[in-house]
Scaffold this motif. Structure first.
Motif, PDB file in Angstrom:
ATOM      1  N   MET A   1      -3.500   9.093   9.634  1.00 58.34           N
ATOM      2  CA  MET A   1      -3.766   8.958   8.206  1.00 58.34           C
ATOM      3  C   MET A   1      -3.506   7.526   7.799  1.00 58.34           C
ATOM      4  SD  MET A   1      -2.437  11.972   5.744  1.00 58.34           S
ATOM      5  CE  MET A   1      -1.652  12.859   7.072  1.00 58.34           C
ATOM      6  N   VAL A   2      -4.524   6.842   7.309  1.00 57.32           N
ATOM      7  CA  VAL A   2      -4.405   5.405   7.052  1.00 57.32           C
ATOM      8  C   VAL A   2      -4.886   5.091   5.636  1.00 57.32           C
ATOM      9  CG1 VAL A   2      -5.082   3.107   7.844  1.00 57.32           C
ATOM     10  CG2 VAL A   2      -4.924   4.966   9.493  1.00 57.32           C
ATOM     11  N   LEU A   3      -4.088   4.321   4.909  1.00 56.34           N
ATOM     12  CA  LEU A   3      -4.487   3.863   3.585  1.00 56.34           C
ATOM     13  C   LEU A   3      -5.511   2.742   3.732  1.00 56.34           C
ATOM     14  CD1 LEU A   3      -3.469   4.882   0.846  1.00 56.34           C
ATOM     15  CD2 LEU A   3      -2.006   2.859   0.737  1.00 56.34           C
ATOM     16  N   VAL A   4      -6.553   2.795   2.911  1.00 53.21           N
ATOM     17  CA  VAL A   4      -7.662   1.840   2.979  1.00 53.21           C
ATOM     18  C   VAL A   4      -7.810   1.177   1.613  1.00 53.21           C
ATOM     19  CG1 VAL A   4     -10.155   1.638   3.286  1.00 53.21           C
ATOM     20  CG2 VAL A   4      -8.857   3.218   4.720  1.00 53.21           C
ATOM     21  N   GLU A   5      -8.019  -0.139   1.610  1.00 51.32           N
ATOM     22  CA  GLU A   5      -8.132  -0.852   0.341  1.00 51.32           C
ATOM     23  C   GLU A   5      -9.226  -1.899   0.373  1.00 51.32           C
ATOM     24  OE1 GLU A   5      -4.592  -1.842  -2.388  1.00 51.32           O
ATOM     25  OE2 GLU A   5      -3.994  -2.399  -0.368  1.00 51.32           O
ATOM     26  N   SER A   6      -9.704  -2.221  -0.796  1.00 51.19           N
ATOM     27  CA  SER A   6     -10.544  -3.389  -0.964  1.00 51.19           C
ATOM     28  C   SER A   6      -9.878  -4.276  -2.013  1.00 51.19           C
ATOM     29  CB  SER A   6     -11.935  -2.959  -1.424  1.00 51.19           C
ATOM     30  OG  SER A   6     -12.790  -4.049  -1.457  1.00 51.19           O
ATOM     31  N   ILE A   7      -9.509  -5.472  -1.621  1.00 59.22           N
ATOM     32  CA  ILE A   7      -8.933  -6.455  -2.549  1.00 59.22           C
ATOM     33  C   ILE A   7     -10.037  -7.479  -2.835  1.00 59.22           C
ATOM     34  CG2 ILE A   7      -7.098  -8.131  -2.961  1.00 59.22           C
ATOM     35  CD1 ILE A   7      -5.994  -5.330  -2.519  1.00 59.22           C
ATOM     36  N   PRO A   8     -10.454  -7.628  -4.097  1.00 57.19           N
ATOM     37  CA  PRO A   8     -11.584  -8.517  -4.398  1.00 57.19           C
ATOM     38  C   PRO A   8     -11.344  -9.963  -3.970  1.00 57.19           C
ATOM     39  CG  PRO A   8     -11.083  -7.114  -6.270  1.00 57.19           C
ATOM     40  CD  PRO A   8      -9.975  -6.925  -5.290  1.00 57.19           C
ATOM     41  N   GLU A   9     -12.443 -10.657  -3.691  1.00 58.31           N
ATOM     42  CA  GLU A   9     -12.369 -12.083  -3.357  1.00 58.31           C
ATOM     43  C   GLU A   9     -11.611 -12.836  -4.454  1.00 58.31           C
ATOM     44  OE1 GLU A   9     -16.431 -13.311  -2.984  1.00 58.31           O
ATOM     45  OE2 GLU A   9     -16.713 -12.326  -1.039  1.00 58.31           O
ATOM     46  N   HIS A  10     -10.874 -13.854  -4.033  1.00 51.09           N
ATOM     47  CA  HIS A  10     -10.117 -14.742  -4.933  1.00 51.09           C
ATOM     48  C   HIS A  10      -8.927 -14.064  -5.599  1.00 51.09           C
ATOM     49  CE1 HIS A  10     -13.663 -17.120  -4.265  1.00 51.09           C
ATOM     50  NE2 HIS A  10     -14.418 -16.305  -4.981  1.00 51.09           N
ATOM     51  N   VAL A  11      -8.517 -12.891  -5.101  1.00 57.83           N
ATOM     52  CA  VAL A  11      -7.307 -12.233  -5.621  1.00 57.83           C
ATOM     53  C   VAL A  11      -6.223 -12.363  -4.565  1.00 57.83           C
ATOM     54  CG1 VAL A  11      -6.265 -10.030  -6.295  1.00 57.83           C
ATOM     55  CG2 VAL A  11      -8.549 -10.631  -7.111  1.00 57.83           C
ATOM     56  N   LYS A  12      -5.123 -12.992  -4.932  1.00 59.14           N
ATOM     57  CA  LYS A  12      -4.031 -13.251  -3.977  1.00 59.14           C
ATOM     58  C   LYS A  12      -2.732 -12.658  -4.516  1.00 59.14           C
ATOM     59  CE  LYS A  12      -6.243 -15.955  -0.963  1.00 59.14           C
ATOM     60  NZ  LYS A  12      -7.562 -15.390  -1.262  1.00 59.14           N
ATOM     61  N   TYR A  13      -2.002 -11.995  -3.633  1.00 60.70           N
ATOM     62  CA  TYR A  13      -0.670 -11.483  -3.965  1.00 60.70           C
ATOM     63  C   TYR A  13       0.384 -12.374  -3.317  1.00 60.70           C
ATOM     64  CZ  TYR A  13      -2.750  -7.072  -5.574  1.00 60.70           C
ATOM     65  OH  TYR A  13      -3.470  -6.116  -6.256  1.00 60.70           O
ATOM     66  N   LYS A  14       1.624 -12.176  -3.746  1.00 59.89           N
ATOM     67  CA  LYS A  14       2.731 -12.882  -3.094  1.00 59.89           C
ATOM     68  C   LYS A  14       2.866 -12.364  -1.661  1.00 59.89           C
ATOM     69  CE  LYS A  14       5.425 -13.915  -7.236  1.00 59.89           C
ATOM     70  NZ  LYS A  14       4.711 -13.196  -8.305  1.00 59.89           N
ATOM     71  N   ASP A  15       3.602 -13.098  -0.832  1.00 62.01           N
ATOM     72  CA  ASP A  15       3.788 -12.707   0.565  1.00 62.01           C
ATOM     73  C   ASP A  15       4.604 -11.420   0.681  1.00 62.01           C
ATOM     74  OD1 ASP A  15       2.413 -14.948   1.294  1.00 62.01           O
ATOM     75  OD2 ASP A  15       4.198 -16.177   1.635  1.00 62.01           O
ATOM     76  N   ASN A  16       4.556 -10.838   1.879  1.00 62.19           N
ATOM     77  CA  ASN A  16       5.378  -9.677   2.239  1.00 62.19           C
ATOM     78  C   ASN A  16       5.139  -8.461   1.345  1.00 62.19           C
ATOM     79  OD1 ASN A  16       6.650 -11.249   4.244  1.00 62.19           O
ATOM     80  ND2 ASN A  16       8.041 -12.103   2.696  1.00 62.19           N
ATOM     81  N   VAL A  17       3.868  -8.206   0.998  1.00 61.39           N
ATOM     82  CA  VAL A  17       3.554  -6.987   0.261  1.00 61.39           C
ATOM     83  C   VAL A  17       2.711  -6.073   1.154  1.00 61.39           C
ATOM     84  CG1 VAL A  17       3.687  -8.013  -2.042  1.00 61.39           C
ATOM     85  CG2 VAL A  17       1.499  -8.041  -0.813  1.00 61.39           C
ATOM     86  N   THR A  18       2.667  -4.798   0.774  1.00 56.97           N
ATOM     87  CA  THR A  18       1.944  -3.799   1.552  1.00 56.97           C
ATOM     88  C   THR A  18       0.461  -3.818   1.206  1.00 56.97           C
ATOM     89  OG1 THR A  18       3.892  -2.371   1.639  1.00 56.97           O
ATOM     90  CG2 THR A  18       1.768  -1.309   2.000  1.00 56.97           C
TER      91      THR A  18
END
Length: 413
Positions: A1-18
């Motif tokens: 069972m695997v979580l799947v995501e799409s993060i839009p282009e040019h969207v950046k999160y801080k380091d060390n996040v899931t």
């Protein structure tokens, strides 16, 4: 069972996040794994920028997916593709091209049958692997819209159960179809909220079932999507975290609209009577309906530390930046909930029509594992971490602090 995501282009999160694994990778993997058949349901299909007369490198991944699907029939792999009538207006040729390559294609006239649309989004591969989530078969879902779903590999019991839902759509895709009452026994399920599927993998024990809507498409043995959501809310003891694109305690598409407070009442009751802590992350983009704002403000107004009532609401606003030429994008399209007991990943927005006249599915997962395994392997924990990542990100704005946000239609209310 695997979580799947799409993060839009040019969207950046801080380091060390899931993060979940990228949606494009998950879909490509499913195509490459197929040996017998691929069955896909989507509200609409538009995997190339040509469909909206747009020349963009942002659609390369969509073109790759379409090409991968086109090639399957030549390898003797059956492809069946479903979409809705009515649907959004595009000049898409995806289904025509797939048909030319040997795929079977049907459009289900949900408008004629029940007055709604086919809004489900899922894949079934070889009746062994499934994908369920917020993403339509749209190139923007891969690069321009924030999506969330789940892939379950090597679980034929779940895949065969989802296949029954697929088949119900497929037979209703015939031009002369009419809704059976009741549905024949072959559409019955032995998996529901009372008898979930028990799965053990890598020392994680899971109870899983599929919920469906609308009621007219579900045999009595299938848990309804609305009932699943209401029971999850009513059984939560400590917290309920919700991420949905749209939240209305009304119907949205029928005329005249009706007040429809079932989910809203359940949330208020959980917060007030049982002191469950509520966090809701609602999407706001340029195409969001500003009429949503007063309902969110009403819900948030119950927040009262003095009474021990905690209802916090944030709007998730994706920066549009230089992507203004791409319509219906730059939005958080997620539809999920995670509580101290359950993870729920669905395909419906939270307003009345989605549960009354619109086709949708929800996957409900409850997990247990020893603590070290829970930290690394449990999808329920991972979904909670994704919610926390988004909740604490720069893109989440407190309802009370909304002010003027150029990329959020609600800020202009």
């Amino acid at each position: 069972m695997v979580l799947v995501e799409s993060i839009p282009e040019h969207v950046k999160y801080k380091d060390n996040v899931t993060y979940g694994i990228p949606l494009g990778k998950a879909w490509k993997d499913l195509i490459s794994m197929a040996t017998k058949e691929v069955n896909i349901v989507s509200f609409y299909w538009t995997l190339t920028g040509d469909d909206i007369n747009l020349n963009t490198s942002s659609d390369i991944l969509g073109r790759d997916i379409l090409k991968g699907l086109e090639e399957l029939p030549s390898r003797n792999i059956s492809v069946r593709a479903l979409a809705s009538i009515p649907t959004i207006k595009t000049n898409s040729t995806d289904l025509k091209v797939l048909k030319q390559k040997g795929a079977q294609v049907r459009n289900v006239n949900f408008g004629r049958l029940v007055g709604g649309v086919l809004h489900s989004k899922f894949w079934i591969v070889d009746r062994r692997h499934v994908f369920i989530g917020s993403a339509n078969m749209d190139w923007r879902a891969l690069t321009q819209v924030k999506e969330l779903g789940v892939v379950v590999y090597n679980c034929s019991n779940l895949a065969k159960d989802l296949y029954k839902i697929f088949q119900s759509y497929w037979v209703m895709g015939r031009s002369n179809s009419s809704l059976p009452e009741p549905w024949p026994a072959k559409y019955d399920t032995t998996i529901n909220s009372y008898y979930p599927l028990l799965v053990k993998n890598e020392n994680v024990s899971s109870k899983i079932y599929l919920a469906g809507s609308p009621p007219s498409f579900c045999p009595s043995s299938r848990t309804l999507d609305l009932d699943a959501i209401l029971s999850i809310i009513s059984e939560a003891r400590y917290y309920i975290h919700v991420a949905v694109m749209e939240y209305f305690p009304t119907t949205r598409f029928e005329k005249p609209k009706r007040y429809w407070p079932l989910i809203d009442d359940a949330i208020r009751t959980a917060a007030f009577n049982r002191k469950v802590k509520i966090k809701m992350l609602i999407s706001c983009g340029l195409d969001s309906d500003p009429d949503m704002l007063p309902y969110l403000q009403s819900l948030a107004s119950m927040d009262s530390p003095h009474e021990g009532v905690s209802i916090q609401i944030k709007l998730y606003i994706l920066p549009v930046g230089n992507q203004t030429d791409i319509p219906f994008s730059r939005v958080n399209h997620n539809k999920y909930m995670v509580t101290d007991k359950v993870a729920y990943i669905g395909t419906s927005n939270w307003s009345g029509d989605y549960f009354l006249t619109t086709a949708g599915v929800g996957l409900v997962i409850s997990q247990h594992a020893p603590h070290p395994v829970w930290k690394t392997k449990a999808l329920q924990r991972q979904l909670g971490e994704v919610f926390d990542r988004d909740w604490h990100s720069e893109f989440a704005v407190n309802l009370a602090d909304l002010g003027h946000q150029p990329d959020c239609a609600l800020s202009r209310k």
